[in-house]
Design a protein around this motif. Structure first.
Motif: not given
Length: 195
Positions: A92-96
């Motif tokens: 949830p804390r990562i933007d790919f």
């Protein structure tokens, strides 16, 4: 002074010499800044040119799987081109991010027709970006491959091809040429004002 007053012609000549000295000093300072700028440009664009054929190999990537939690849309940004953010429930804390080099190779229509919020996908990221402590931070990670169980929407080869084209473009050579011109002009100003 020696008690002798300067003539009008001598005063003008003296004034011109003082102005020339002042201009020369200012040009010397400018020359140092221009040389520095030229060197910085050469380091930046030269490094890009030297690494222009560097590829990301498949063995440098790791596959992770997750559930899509956002609508997948390709967004156009003026300064960097097209990109897409993929968010996964498991991270949830990562933007790919599918960035400007990967976006041209993305099979967008197929992706949008086959992948919806809640569907499972697999993405390829660099092994260096994959570790438990790094995946728990708020951050953006580049995506080099994207697929589901049936279709492949992006692979690392399209990233490598687009990057090569960009680094070997005429604009890259123009920027590199401009960098050398700036450095040369700075050296010319410095030498000219050393006399």
């Amino acid at each position: 002074m020696t008690g002798k007053e300067l003539t009008k012609k001598e005063k003008i000549k003296r004034s011109q010499l003082e102005r020339q000295l002042k201009n020369s000093k200012a040009e010397r300072k400018s020359a140092i800044w221009i040389i520095t700028l030229g060197i910085v440009f050469i380091l930046i664009f030269g490094n890009m040119w030297i690494n222009r054929n560097q590829e990301i190999k498949k063995d440098e990537l790791i596959l992770i799987a997750g559930t899509v939690s956002n609508k997948l849309e390709l967004k156009r940004e003026k300064s960097i081109g097209s990109s897409m953010i993929i968010q996964l429930d498991e991270y949830p804390r990562i933007d790919f991010k599918i960035g400007r080099f990967s976006a041209p190779g993305l099979k967008l229509t197929s992706l949008q027709n086959n992948i919806m919020v809640g569907d499972r996908i697999q993405i390829d990221i660099l092994k260096d970006d994959y570790s438990n402590d790094r995946l728990s931070d708020q951050r953006t990670i580049s995506v080099y491959g994207l697929r589901n169980d049936e279709l492949e929407f992006l692979d690392v080869n399209s990233y490598n091809e687009t990057r090569k084209k960009d680094r070997n473009s005429i604009s890259m050579y123009l920027l590199l040429g401009f960098s050398f011109w700036v450095l040369g002009y700075g050296i010319y100003l410095k030498v000219k004002n050393e006399k």
